[in-house]
Design a protein around this motif. Sequence first.
Motif, short mmCIF file in Angstrom:
data_model
loop_
_atom_site.label_atom_id
_atom_site.label_comp_id
_atom_site.label_asym_id
_atom_site.label_seq_id
_atom_site.Cartn_x
_atom_site.Cartn_y
_atom_site.Cartn_z
N THR A 21 -1.11 -19.51 4.73
CA THR A 21 -0.31 -20.54 4.78
C THR A 21 0.48 -20.56 6.86
N THR A 22 0.52 -19.09 7.05
CA THR A 22 1.03 -19.55 8.30
C THR A 22 0.67 -18.44 8.39
N GLY A 23 1.38 -18.99 10.46
CA GLY A 23 0.27 -18.34 10.98
C GLY A 23 0.92 -16.51 11.76
N SER A 24 0.46 -16.21 12.63
CA SER A 24 1.22 -15.09 13.25
C SER A 24 0.35 -14.89 14.76
N ARG A 25 1.12 -14.72 16.14
CA ARG A 25 0.86 -14.17 17.29
C ARG A 25 0.70 -12.41 17.60
N GLU A 26 1.04 -12.28 16.17
CA GLU A 26 0.66 -10.55 16.01
C GLU A 26 -0.86 -10.18 17.01
N PRO A 27 -1.25 -8.92 17.17
CA PRO A 27 -2.73 -8.84 17.02
C PRO A 27 -2.83 -8.28 15.48
N ASP A 28 -4.39 -8.16 15.52
CA ASP A 28 -4.89 -7.35 14.56
C ASP A 28 -4.85 -6.14 14.21
N ALA A 29 -4.70 -5.98 12.94
CA ALA A 29 -4.57 -4.33 12.91
C ALA A 29 -5.42 -3.58 12.29
N PRO A 30 -6.30 -2.81 13.06
CA PRO A 30 -7.61 -2.79 12.22
C PRO A 30 -7.12 -1.19 11.36
N ILE A 31 -8.13 -1.14 10.65
CA ILE A 31 -7.63 -0.17 9.95
C ILE A 31 -9.07 0.93 9.50
N PRO A 32 -9.11 2.09 9.13
CA PRO A 32 -10.73 2.79 8.62
C PRO A 32 -10.92 2.68 7.64
N ALA A 33 -11.99 2.28 6.90
CA ALA A 33 -12.78 1.86 6.30
C ALA A 33 -12.66 3.31 4.78
N GLU A 34 -12.72 4.24 5.19
CA GLU A 34 -12.66 5.10 4.76
C GLU A 34 -10.73 5.37 3.65
N VAL A 35 -9.73 4.98 4.74
CA VAL A 35 -8.74 4.93 3.77
C VAL A 35 -8.84 3.63 2.72
N LEU A 36 -8.94 2.93 3.41
CA LEU A 36 -9.04 1.75 2.04
C LEU A 36 -10.09 2.46 0.74
N THR A 37 -11.07 3.10 0.96
CA THR A 37 -11.87 3.48 -0.65
C THR A 37 -10.91 3.89 -0.95
N THR A 38 -10.67 4.97 0.11
CA THR A 38 -9.16 6.01 -1.08
C THR A 38 -8.87 5.52 -1.79
N LEU A 39 -7.54 4.72 -0.99
CA LEU A 39 -6.68 3.84 -1.44
C LEU A 39 -7.13 3.28 -3.10
N ALA A 40 -8.35 2.01 -2.69
CA ALA A 40 -8.97 2.01 -4.28
C ALA A 40 -9.13 2.45 -5.24
N GLY A 41 -10.29 3.43 -4.67
CA GLY A 41 -10.29 4.91 -5.85
C GLY A 41 -8.92 4.87 -6.38
N ALA A 42 -8.41 5.34 -5.87
CA ALA A 42 -6.94 5.66 -6.32
C ALA A 42 -6.30 4.96 -7.39
N ILE A 43 -6.58 3.59 -7.64
CA ILE A 43 -6.21 2.63 -7.88
C ILE A 43 -6.98 2.36 -9.01
N ARG A 44 -8.00 2.98 -8.75
CA ARG A 44 -8.93 2.41 -10.13
C ARG A 44 -8.21 3.91 -11.35
N ASP A 45 -8.31 4.65 -10.35
CA ASP A 45 -8.23 5.98 -11.69
C ASP A 45 -6.54 6.22 -12.11
N ARG A 46 -5.66 5.99 -11.31
CA ARG A 46 -4.03 6.18 -11.26
C ARG A 46 -3.97 6.80 -11.06
N ALA A 47 -4.68 7.60 -10.00
CA ALA A 47 -4.51 9.33 -9.19
C ALA A 47 -2.93 8.78 -7.96
#
Length: 329
Positions: free
Chosen positions: A134-160
């Motif tokens: 609902t809101t715009g931004s003129r900031e450039p995209d901020a790509p992140i490594p997929a490995e970081v996302l999967t590590t965080l998601a796994g930790a959320i799942r495992d409550r680690a």
Amino acid sequence: MAETTTRVLRLLSLLQDRTHSGRELAEKLGVTDRTLRNDIRRLRDLGYPVHAERGAIGGYRLGRGSTMPPLLLDDDEAVAVAVAVGLAEDGATGIADITEHVGRALAKLEQILPKRLQRKVTALRSATAVGPATTGSREPDAPIPAEVLTTLAGAIRDRATVRLDIGTAADEFSDPTEVEPYRLINWQRRWYLVAYVLDSHTWRAIPVARVRRAAAGTRRFAARALPDDDLVAFVMRHVASTGWRVHARVTVLAPAERVIARINPAVGVVEAVDSDTCVLYTGADALETIAIYLSMLMMDFRVDGPPELVAHLRMLARRYTDSVREAPD
């Protein structure tokens, strides 16, 4: 027959990558030129438009056909597609009449994913929420490594717990920082991690783009009372008060409930002063954007800071005043 099928699938995978010479393909597959030509014919019979080009830079390439043949994806590609399709199904595209098609595509993909990949996809989808577009931004995209996302998601799942190495821009964090991760939020093409920071004993919305490395720990934690029932709203408020390039504090001469009903949650955080006054903490990519937000309030207000915003509004006030003055006789 099984050996032939495996080889043809390997050939298809190579052709989906780029153009290859016949000799290069034969060497990689360990076959003769005749066998390679037979395998090319098999792919064509299955509907894959394999084109052969002569010349020094010629070779075999996979072209566009009239139908959609099956695709071969490696592990990382399959996970990326499944997560992207899942976000689209959750409404992150803004495209009408797409949900049904996205749902069918996701069901087909999930049906054939190996269990090791399905576990990654499930963790990412269950750990992720999507903010409103609902809101715009003129900031450039901020790509992140997929490995970081999967590590965080796994930790959320495992409550680690997770140890994060965070870029120098985040001076508020020690490095490395140990956190209890609770939710990933995708908003405006950016990712945020809602986490409890153990060093400071505070809840934060951490921009994942700042995370250089994420390492899942072995220590499990019991879930804490969340800082907000709506973690998407928590992230949006956090970004409004800390995440923009320019921030402002504005006293609005109206009840807090009236201001909250008027603004988008991403625009700012509202705190009541008394029954007729409140303070709005807001931010944007530029002073001009904040000035637009304030004009759209349609309420009396007083800018407490920064001084640059006060100067900008005075300039606008002069221009508006001059624009409505009567012309001299």
